[in-house]
Design a protein around this motif. Structure first.
Motif, PDB file in Angstrom:
ATOM      1  N   SER A 484     -37.499  65.810  70.207  1.00  0.00           N
ATOM      2  CA  SER A 484     -39.342  65.280  69.165  1.00  0.00           C
ATOM      3  C   SER A 484     -40.155  66.656  69.292  1.00  0.00           C
ATOM      4  O   SER A 484     -40.299  67.200  70.623  1.00  0.00           O
ATOM      5  CB  SER A 484     -39.319  64.476  69.964  1.00  0.00           C
ATOM      6  N   PHE A 485     -41.244  66.886  68.520  1.00  0.00           N
ATOM      7  CA  PHE A 485     -42.001  67.730  68.615  1.00  0.00           C
ATOM      8  C   PHE A 485     -43.541  67.218  68.543  1.00  0.00           C
ATOM      9  O   PHE A 485     -43.716  66.073  67.479  1.00  0.00           O
ATOM     10  CB  PHE A 485     -41.736  68.795  66.882  1.00  0.00           C
ATOM     11  N   SER A 486     -44.191  67.391  69.537  1.00  0.00           N
ATOM     12  CA  SER A 486     -45.888  67.080  69.999  1.00  0.00           C
ATOM     13  C   SER A 486     -47.009  67.869  69.365  1.00  0.00           C
ATOM     14  O   SER A 486     -46.652  69.408  70.086  1.00  0.00           O
ATOM     15  CB  SER A 486     -45.290  66.200  70.343  1.00  0.00           C
ATOM     16  N   GLY A 487     -48.122  67.195  69.393  1.00  0.00           N
ATOM     17  CA  GLY A 487     -48.730  68.133  69.875  1.00  0.00           C
ATOM     18  C   GLY A 487     -50.058  68.128  68.584  1.00  0.00           C
ATOM     19  O   GLY A 487     -50.954  68.680  68.931  1.00  0.00           O
ATOM     20  N   HIS A 488     -49.270  68.067  67.404  1.00  0.00           N
ATOM     21  CA  HIS A 488     -50.443  67.760  65.978  1.00  0.00           C
ATOM     22  C   HIS A 488     -50.805  66.530  65.642  1.00  0.00           C
ATOM     23  O   HIS A 488     -50.444  65.381  67.134  1.00  0.00           O
ATOM     24  CB  HIS A 488     -49.290  68.588  64.959  1.00  0.00           C
ATOM     25  N   ARG A 489     -51.121  66.390  64.831  1.00  0.00           N
ATOM     26  CA  ARG A 489     -52.236  65.266  64.807  1.00  0.00           C
ATOM     27  C   ARG A 489     -52.082  64.868  63.117  1.00  0.00           C
ATOM     28  O   ARG A 489     -51.981  66.025  62.274  1.00  0.00           O
ATOM     29  CB  ARG A 489     -53.605  64.972  64.728  1.00  0.00           C
ATOM     30  N   ASN A 490     -51.171  63.606  62.876  1.00  0.00           N
ATOM     31  CA  ASN A 490     -50.966  63.430  61.003  1.00  0.00           C
ATOM     32  C   ASN A 490     -50.996  62.047  61.145  1.00  0.00           C
ATOM     33  O   ASN A 490     -50.547  60.962  61.880  1.00  0.00           O
ATOM     34  CB  ASN A 490     -48.974  63.485  60.773  1.00  0.00           C
ATOM     35  N   SER A 491     -52.061  61.522  60.913  1.00  0.00           N
ATOM     36  CA  SER A 491     -52.786  60.665  60.575  1.00  0.00           C
ATOM     37  C   SER A 491     -53.579  60.762  59.008  1.00  0.00           C
ATOM     38  O   SER A 491     -53.700  58.951  58.376  1.00  0.00           O
ATOM     39  CB  SER A 491     -53.435  60.175  61.166  1.00  0.00           C
ATOM     40  N   ARG A 492     -54.308  61.467  58.820  1.00  0.00           N
ATOM     41  CA  ARG A 492     -55.591  61.319  57.570  1.00  0.00           C
ATOM     42  C   ARG A 492     -55.045  61.277  56.033  1.00  0.00           C
ATOM     43  O   ARG A 492     -55.161  60.933  55.297  1.00  0.00           O
ATOM     44  CB  ARG A 492     -56.190  62.378  57.871  1.00  0.00           C
ATOM     45  N   THR A 493     -53.931  62.181  55.793  1.00  0.00           N
ATOM     46  CA  THR A 493     -53.258  62.465  54.382  1.00  0.00           C
ATOM     47  C   THR A 493     -52.013  61.821  53.986  1.00  0.00           C
ATOM     48  O   THR A 493     -51.007  60.988  55.122  1.00  0.00           O
ATOM     49  CB  THR A 493     -53.190  63.647  53.933  1.00  0.00           C
ATOM     50  N   MET A 494     -51.515  60.948  52.687  1.00  0.00           N
ATOM     51  CA  MET A 494     -50.600  60.833  52.357  1.00  0.00           C
ATOM     52  C   MET A 494     -49.533  61.448  52.963  1.00  0.00           C
ATOM     53  O   MET A 494     -47.714  61.389  52.883  1.00  0.00           O
ATOM     54  CB  MET A 494     -50.757  60.317  51.222  1.00  0.00           C
ATOM     55  N   VAL A 495     -49.789  63.019  52.427  1.00  0.00           N
ATOM     56  CA  VAL A 495     -48.335  63.959  52.077  1.00  0.00           C
ATOM     57  C   VAL A 495     -48.715  64.757  53.262  1.00  0.00           C
ATOM     58  O   VAL A 495     -49.563  64.941  53.586  1.00  0.00           O
ATOM     59  CB  VAL A 495     -48.520  64.576  51.114  1.00  0.00           C
ATOM     60  N   LYS A 579     -54.301  69.022  73.754  1.00  0.00           N
ATOM     61  CA  LYS A 579     -55.099  67.175  74.690  1.00  0.00           C
ATOM     62  C   LYS A 579     -56.253  66.503  73.402  1.00  0.00           C
ATOM     63  O   LYS A 579     -56.075  65.461  73.199  1.00  0.00           O
ATOM     64  CB  LYS A 579     -55.267  67.916  75.466  1.00  0.00           C
ATOM     65  N   SER A 580     -57.003  67.459  73.121  1.00  0.00           N
ATOM     66  CA  SER A 580     -57.898  66.878  71.631  1.00  0.00           C
ATOM     67  C   SER A 580     -57.412  65.896  70.727  1.00  0.00           C
ATOM     68  O   SER A 580     -57.658  65.064  70.402  1.00  0.00           O
ATOM     69  CB  SER A 580     -57.898  67.806  71.085  1.00  0.00           C
ATOM     70  N   ASN A 581     -56.371  66.187  69.973  1.00  0.00           N
ATOM     71  CA  ASN A 581     -55.043  66.016  68.770  1.00  0.00           C
ATOM     72  C   ASN A 581     -54.363  64.273  69.868  1.00  0.00           C
ATOM     73  O   ASN A 581     -54.387  63.738  68.787  1.00  0.00           O
ATOM     74  CB  ASN A 581     -54.437  66.691  68.360  1.00  0.00           C
ATOM     75  N   GLU A 582     -54.258  64.628  70.965  1.00  0.00           N
ATOM     76  CA  GLU A 582     -53.564  63.434  71.655  1.00  0.00           C
ATOM     77  C   GLU A 582     -53.973  62.382  71.665  1.00  0.00           C
ATOM     78  O   GLU A 582     -54.845  60.982  71.303  1.00  0.00           O
ATOM     79  CB  GLU A 582     -53.232  63.473  73.183  1.00  0.00           C
ATOM     80  N   PHE A 583     -55.662  62.813  71.548  1.00  0.00           N
ATOM     81  CA  PHE A 583     -57.086  61.758  71.956  1.00  0.00           C
ATOM     82  C   PHE A 583     -57.206  61.417  70.483  1.00  0.00           C
ATOM     83  O   PHE A 583     -57.575  59.844  70.431  1.00  0.00           O
ATOM     84  CB  PHE A 583     -57.793  62.377  72.282  1.00  0.00           C
ATOM     85  N   MET A 584     -57.935  62.281  69.847  1.00  0.00           N
ATOM     86  CA  MET A 584     -58.124  61.816  68.512  1.00  0.00           C
ATOM     87  C   MET A 584     -56.723  61.168  67.652  1.00  0.00           C
ATOM     88  O   MET A 584     -57.150  60.308  67.057  1.00  0.00           O
ATOM     89  CB  MET A 584     -58.289  63.263  67.591  1.00  0.00           C
ATOM     90  N   LEU A 585     -55.759  61.124  67.654  1.00  0.00           N
ATOM     91  CA  LEU A 585     -54.553  60.832  67.166  1.00  0.00           C
ATOM     92  C   LEU A 585     -54.497  59.082  67.994  1.00  0.00           C
ATOM     93  O   LEU A 585     -54.424  58.083  67.161  1.00  0.00           O
ATOM     94  CB  LEU A 585     -53.008  61.451  67.864  1.00  0.00           C
ATOM     95  N   ALA A 586     -54.765  58.404  69.042  1.00  0.00           N
ATOM     96  CA  ALA A 586     -55.373  57.152  69.756  1.00  0.00           C
ATOM     97  C   ALA A 586     -55.474  56.464  69.252  1.00  0.00           C
ATOM     98  O   ALA A 586     -56.167  55.690  68.307  1.00  0.00           O
ATOM     99  CB  ALA A 586     -55.386  57.469  70.953  1.00  0.00           C
ATOM    100  N   GLU A 587     -56.802  57.719  68.396  1.00  0.00           N
ATOM    101  CA  GLU A 587     -58.161  56.781  67.862  1.00  0.00           C
ATOM    102  C   GLU A 587     -58.135  56.413  66.585  1.00  0.00           C
ATOM    103  O   GLU A 587     -58.311  55.321  65.821  1.00  0.00           O
ATOM    104  CB  GLU A 587     -59.324  57.954  68.328  1.00  0.00           C
ATOM    105  N   SER A 588     -57.170  57.192  65.926  1.00  0.00           N
ATOM    106  CA  SER A 588     -56.709  57.174  64.467  1.00  0.00           C
ATOM    107  C   SER A 588     -55.990  55.954  64.109  1.00  0.00           C
ATOM    108  O   SER A 588     -55.958  55.064  63.269  1.00  0.00           O
ATOM    109  CB  SER A 588     -56.504  58.322  63.726  1.00  0.00           C
TER     110      SER A 588
END
Length: 628
Positions: A484-495, A579-588
């Motif tokens: 698994s690969f983490s650290g990025h943030r994928n929530s705002r766009t359809m693609v 770390k910032s992406n993890e917080f932002m992803l939880a909020e998203s």
């Protein structure tokens, strides 16, 4: 004698052995070693910026030889650019009305034909009838190389029943055929030799696969071309053998029922239990077809082992763990969702920051002031939790608030449920707002917090408990997941594209405006590239050379290459970004996106309702005092 894998990972060794090796093998090893080199990856830098669009660039792709680039944008134009000279060779105004989500060169057409799809469900085949125009000087003008109607031919297919089409994919072994997938839960196959156009919404003749839910991503095996992987909005990735699928344009006489087949295996998202569905935004076969890379919205990237036997799709659907209707005791508490305007990108880009992290920032970087949109969202939910609102009738079917006389809470909840039952078509933001208000009202009635379910009698609770146990998924060990690969943030766009870089690395865009590069074997981030002021949607490696294309919310396409003098990777800065992406992803995960005009009218209505309640209370007090 060195083994081939060692030769493919050492640029220096490949250069030493080049004069003594078979020409084709030496060339292949040298190209592979350039992408497999960590030194080259950490030397990637911005080579060129191609300002060829007037809107967000949602798709970018190379041709087979890596000499041309095709891109599609919110400006509804397709642009073909020469990769070497950076000249715009063709600019075509399409019939697409919404975002162009995917555009690719058709094989075996001398790169003169392009297939594309867009947000309104339209699929297009565009063929340029004249040679691409090449000039001595490069021009960035909007009307440069604009292709006229008499210089191209187009075929349009508007037969997806509803919603968006997310991807379009040429079939390498069938030059005149291509696939499209969409929100109407179908994969359709179009053969230009059989059908030149189709305007019948929901037609049956082009359907290749009917899935249980929306098909949001797909890919065809790069070697055999027989395996077809689709990612569905129920978090399940399904694999089909194209040779076993009837129907489509090559067999249009076969009824749709017989052409709809179960996949030969399926892979669920590797979670034992989930309260929500995670939509795949990208599925990608590895070059040797042994692995499948899957990127999920609101989740991580996963590398699936295709040698694993997989699971029966029917059994996964019977398990029901991806459509749960109740909460379990060990389920985390849900937060009251936030509203976000459609078009509000304040939580994206390199300067975005989680509200949960603002208190931890020192004086060197003061906390960001919330924008107008965030303040409106907070104000709306503050009003939602007041008693004045809870005595008001909720939104009607159209999604706009209507001011009415105070009504009992039971009537309000009933009205919400009736509006749910009567609505037609997909209304994701309206459904979310209705659901939020119903939960808030029911929670107040039962004396619970808005995130908790309403209290019911003992028999109902017992039946729900038994049903919840029955819905628990049987898979406890997800041994098909290789990494698994983490650290990025994928929530705002359809693609949100993800891809392989050589044999050893994985790449993906992110909502923080960076490109993330991981080591394929360890899952560790080895490089980040700041590639957009908001969101990176697409990353596309060159077919053979260590060049990379990226695109996103910025109105341009960026070309990357290993041009830095020395390799560079700041691990501390990367750790802060993760770390910032993890917080932002939880909020998203607890944020609902709605149209801006709707939120403004909601706020106006709620303020009016609160004012009416205050005036009524003041009038009642005045009457009481006068009576006394």
């Amino acid at each position: 004698k060195r083994i081939p894998t060692q030769q493919r990972r050492s640029v220096h060794q490949c250069l030493e052995d080049y004069p003594y090796s078979i020409a084709s093998e030496a060339q292949s090893n040298l190209q592979a070693s350039c992408k497999n080199s960590l030194n080259f990856v950490q030397r990637l830098g911005l080579l060129h910026t191609l300002s060829v669009h007037n809107g967000c660039v949602n798709t970018v792709n190379w041709n087979a030889s890596g000499t041309l680039i095709v891109s599609g944008s919110d400006d509804n134009h397709l642009v073909v650019t020469d990769a070497h000279s950076r000249q715009v060779l063709a600019r075509s105004k399409t019939q697409h009305k919404h975002h162009i989500f995917s555009a690719r060169f058709m094989p075996h057409t001398n790169d003169s034909a392009i297939v594309s799809c867009s947000g309104e469900g339209l699929v297009m085949y565009t063929e340029f009838l004249t040679e691409y125009r090449r000039s001595a000087r490069r021009s960035d003008k909007a009307d440069c190389c604009l292709v006229g109607e008499n210089e191209r031919s187009t075929n349009t297919y508007d037969c997806h029943k509803f919603g968006s089409t997310f991807d379009v994919l040429p079939l390498p072994d069938t030059p005149c055929s291509f696939l499209s997938c969409g929100e109407d839960a179908t994969v359709r196959c179009f053969d230009l030799r059989v059908s030149s156009s189709c305007s019948e919404r929901g037609c049956q003749k082009h359907i290749l696969i009917t899935a249980p839910c929306a098909v949001t991503a797909m890919d065809v095996a790069p070697i055999s071309h027989h395996s077809l992987a689709i990612g569905c909005s129920d978090s399940i990735v399904r694999l089909y053998d194209r040779r076993m699928l009837a129907g489509g344009p090559s067999d249009s006489t076969v009824p749709v029922a017989s052409s709809t087949m179960m996949p030969y295996k399926a892979y669920p998202i590797p979670m034992e239990y989930t309260r929500r569905q995670y939509r795949p935004t990208c599925v990608k076969f590895s070059p040797d077809e042994s692995e499948l890379l899957v990127s999920y919205s609101m989740e991580h990237l996963y590398l699936f082992d295709l040698k694993h036997a997989g699971y029966s799709d029917a059994e996964l659907l019977k398990g029901g763990c991806y459509t749960p209707k109740m909460r379990r005791d060990d389920d985390p508490e849900a937060q009251m969702p936030r509203l976000r305007f459609r078009g509000d990108w304040s939580d994206t880009g390199p300067d975005s920051i989680s509200t949960g992290m603002q208190s931890n920032i020192g004086q060197a970087r003061p906390p960001l002031e919330p924008g107008v949109l965030s303040r409106l969202s907070d104000e709306i939910f503050r009003l939602l939790n007041t008693s004045a609102y809870l005595r008001r009738t909720p939104f009607p079917l159209g999604g706009l608030p209507v001011l009415t006389e105070p009504a009992p809470q039971a009537s309000a909840i009933a009205a919400i449920r009736n509006s749910r039952a009567n609505r037609n078509g997909p209304r994701s933001w309206q459904n979310a707002v209705h659901r939020t208000m119903a939960n808030a009202s029911e929670a107040t009635n039962s004396g619970q917090t808005p995130s908790s379910p309403p209290s019911q009698n003992a028999s109902t609770e017992q039946s729900q408990s038994n049903e919840g146990e029955a819905m628990q998924f049987r898979i406890k060990k997800f041994d098909y997941v290789k990494m698994s690969f983490s650290g990025h943030r994928n929530s705002r766009t359809m693609v949100k594209g993800a891809t392989f870089w050589g044999d050893d690395f994985i790449m993906s865009g992110s909502d923080c405006g960076h490109i993330f590069i991981w080591n394929r074997a360890t899952g560790k981030v080895v490089k980040t590239l700041l590639a957009d002021n908001r969101v990176v949607n697409r990353v596309q490696p060159h077919p053979t050379l260590p060049y990379l294309l990226s695109s996103g919310i910025d109105y341009n396409v960026k070309l990357w290459a290993p041009i830095a003098a020395e390799p560079h990777f700041d691990e501390e800065e990367c750790a802060r970004l993760i770390k910032s992406n993890e917080f932002m992803l939880a909020e998203s995960r607890d944020t609902i996106t709605v149209p801006a005009q709707i939120m403004i009218r909601i706020l106006a209505s709620l303020h009016h309702a609160a004012g009416s309640e205050s005036r009524s209370r003041a009038a009642a007090e005045s009457n009481s005092n006068s009576t006394v």
